[in-house]
Design a protein around this motif. Structure first.
Motif, short mmCIF file in Angstrom:
data_model
loop_
_atom_site.label_atom_id
_atom_site.label_comp_id
_atom_site.label_asym_id
_atom_site.label_seq_id
_atom_site.Cartn_x
_atom_site.Cartn_y
_atom_site.Cartn_z
N CYS B 62 -29.09 39.71 15.73
CA CYS B 62 -30.34 40.47 15.67
C CYS B 62 -30.17 41.64 14.72
N VAL B 63 -30.00 41.32 13.44
CA VAL B 63 -29.86 42.40 12.44
C VAL B 63 -30.87 42.14 11.33
N SER B 64 -31.04 43.09 10.44
CA SER B 64 -32.06 42.91 9.39
C SER B 64 -31.66 41.79 8.43
N ASP B 65 -32.69 41.18 7.83
CA ASP B 65 -32.49 39.99 7.00
C ASP B 65 -31.31 40.10 6.02
N HIS B 66 -31.23 41.24 5.34
CA HIS B 66 -30.22 41.33 4.27
C HIS B 66 -28.79 41.44 4.83
N SER B 67 -28.65 41.67 6.14
CA SER B 67 -27.29 41.75 6.72
C SER B 67 -26.87 40.49 7.47
N VAL B 68 -27.79 39.55 7.63
CA VAL B 68 -27.50 38.39 8.47
C VAL B 68 -26.27 37.63 7.97
N GLU B 69 -26.24 37.36 6.67
CA GLU B 69 -25.15 36.54 6.13
C GLU B 69 -23.79 37.22 6.37
N GLU B 70 -23.73 38.49 6.04
CA GLU B 70 -22.47 39.24 6.19
C GLU B 70 -22.02 39.25 7.65
N VAL B 71 -22.96 39.57 8.53
CA VAL B 71 -22.63 39.66 9.96
C VAL B 71 -22.19 38.29 10.49
N SER B 72 -22.79 37.22 9.94
CA SER B 72 -22.48 35.88 10.46
C SER B 72 -21.03 35.49 10.21
N LYS B 73 -20.40 36.18 9.25
CA LYS B 73 -19.00 35.85 8.90
C LYS B 73 -17.99 36.34 9.92
N ILE B 74 -18.38 37.31 10.75
CA ILE B 74 -17.42 37.85 11.71
C ILE B 74 -17.25 36.96 12.94
N ILE B 75 -18.13 35.92 13.05
CA ILE B 75 -18.03 35.06 14.23
C ILE B 75 -17.01 33.97 13.97
N PRO B 76 -15.95 33.94 14.78
CA PRO B 76 -14.84 33.01 14.51
C PRO B 76 -15.07 31.64 15.17
N LYS B 78 -15.24 27.20 15.58
CA LYS B 78 -16.22 26.15 15.31
C LYS B 78 -17.04 25.83 16.55
N ASN B 79 -16.45 26.20 17.68
CA ASN B 79 -16.99 25.68 18.92
C ASN B 79 -18.04 26.55 19.58
N CYS B 80 -18.96 26.98 18.76
CA CYS B 80 -20.03 27.80 19.33
C CYS B 80 -21.32 27.57 18.54
N LEU B 81 -22.40 28.08 19.14
CA LEU B 81 -23.70 27.99 18.48
C LEU B 81 -24.09 29.40 18.05
N VAL B 82 -24.56 29.53 16.81
CA VAL B 82 -24.98 30.84 16.30
C VAL B 82 -26.44 30.76 15.89
N ALA B 83 -27.22 31.73 16.32
CA ALA B 83 -28.65 31.78 15.95
C ALA B 83 -28.96 33.10 15.27
N HIS B 84 -29.75 33.04 14.19
CA HIS B 84 -30.30 34.31 13.70
C HIS B 84 -31.73 34.43 14.21
N THR B 85 -32.30 35.61 14.09
CA THR B 85 -33.65 35.86 14.64
C THR B 85 -34.65 36.20 13.53
N SER B 86 -34.32 35.76 12.31
CA SER B 86 -35.18 36.09 11.16
C SER B 86 -36.29 35.06 10.96
N GLY B 87 -37.46 35.52 10.56
CA GLY B 87 -38.55 34.61 10.28
C GLY B 87 -38.48 34.00 8.90
N SER B 88 -37.71 34.61 8.00
CA SER B 88 -37.79 34.14 6.62
C SER B 88 -36.51 33.51 6.09
N LEU B 89 -35.44 33.51 6.88
CA LEU B 89 -34.19 32.93 6.39
C LEU B 89 -33.98 31.53 6.95
#
Lengths: 249, 249
Positions: B62-76, B78-89
């Motif tokens: 739940c971060v602003s659009d321009h930070s989603v990609e960067e933040v997504s890299k900190i999640i280690p 394979k065995n999990c599900l990751v969701a962003h909450t952006s309407g435009s990405l």
């Protein structure tokens, strides 16, 4: 003071009701539509007629714009004040030898709705100070938002309402076309729309602006243009241009 | 299921709150802003960290659009599900080896406001049916309006919101310019604006259209154009043209 209300539509009904609720007697309801007149008459306990217009100090004409002039001719004598309730007509459209005025409530009336009369703005114009004061006092008894207004000013009031209401509604129509095209219920957008409008009750619309144009998000703006065509594309470009001009982007 | 929410802004707060109110445990709040995290943590009784990201089955970014990609890299892992909450990405913006998804609430959040979570629409997209079902079920626990949605569809959702909210707000700004120019308090128009929006809760916006363009009132249209200039004149012409096209006038 004897007051007669002419007309049997939404404006006539709500004015008569607002007066009645505040203990201001209405002498007569006059009009052509007997069915509607009798309904209002019964609910508010006001006499009505379709044939004999009572003598009064003040006649308030509550008919549609294109009928105001014709209806104004049935009011006899010089010794009375006549007001129309139109936002777009000058008081001079009233065709008689009486004193002319405008008594304009800024609201979309519909008979089925309970309205908070206190919040309905009234704009008042008369030929002389005495009539002006009479109408301002009368309006102040039913509303907390009363202002003098020339015909010139009423033009801008109407124009403001066109932007803030008529055009806003058309944006909802165009928005619904877009959501319909994807099978997304337009209802889903109502909470967001309500929130948008709720916001401007507490902050300036200029401060409340969000979206790609004010962020100058060129990527999204270009993407959106590719999704649109015809009138919706025109609106998209025109609105974004206007937003960017307003914020000097 | 272990859920971690990443971020400490309005979306993070309201999601965490909605889950908590429905008895869905949130394992951790993770982010950089310790002050905000500790406030939410205290209110909702959820552990937080700015340093150590907990293991989870589902991470909701739940971060602003321009930070989603960067933040997504900190999640280690394979065995999990990751969701962003952006309407435009697109979900593919998420940069990891885990399963990717989108969990998009259509609402303008602000921390100070109580929201009716039941009415907030959620749009959900995942890579496979199992994840899709998991996210649909999760959203359905907090909202009564849940839909699947591809990235393509989210573009149109966003576009609908631009018309129905961003552009609507800009019309309020331009309307206020007009009323300000005449010394008429813009507040006076709020009852009319509320009524305009209330209407479309019960009838189609296309049926609710009023104003000079849909009446084809050429006299008023010409008069209004004389009162306007620059961007407001452009908007006036573009909107009227679009209204007249829609109603084939």
């Amino acid at each position: 003071m004897q007051i007669v209300i002419i007309g049997s539509g939404n404006v006539a009904y709500h004015l008569a009701k607002a007066f009645t609720l505040k203990g201001i007697p209405v002498t007569q309801l006059f009009g052509r539509n007997e069915k509607e007149l009798s309904k209002i008459s019964e609910e508010l306990n006001i006499p009505y007629s379709t044939a004999h217009l009572e003598k009064a100090d003040l006649y308030i004409i509550c008919v549609s714009d294109h009928s105001v002039e014709e209806v104004s001719k049935i009011i006899p004598g010089k010794n009375c004040l006549v007001a129309h309730t139109s936002g777009s007509l000058p008081k001079e459209v009233l065709a008689g030898e009486y004193r002319k005025s405008s008594f304009y409530p800024l609201q979309t009336f519909s008979k089925s709705k309970e309205l908070e009369y206190e919040k309905i703005p009234f704009f008042v114009e008369a030929e002389n100070d005495e009539d002006q004061k009479l109408l301002l006092d009368l309006a102040s008894k039913i509303s907390g938002r009363v202002m003098e207004s020339t015909h010139e000013k009423r033009k801008y009031i109407h124009l403001t309402a066109v932007f803030a209401c008529n055009f806003v509604n058309h944006l909802f129509s165009r928005a619904k076309e877009i959501s319909d095209s994807q099978g997304i219920p337009f209802d889903y957008f109502l909470p967001l729309i309500d929130e948008t409008v709720q916001k401007i009750h507490t902050i300036e619309p200029k401060e409340a602006q969000t979206g790609p144009a004010v962020r100058n998000d060129v990527r999204i703006l270009q993407l959106h243009e590719q999704l649109l065509k015809d009138e919706s594309l025109d609106i998209y470009k025109t609105m974004n241009h206007s937003i960017q001009k307003m914020y000097e982007l």
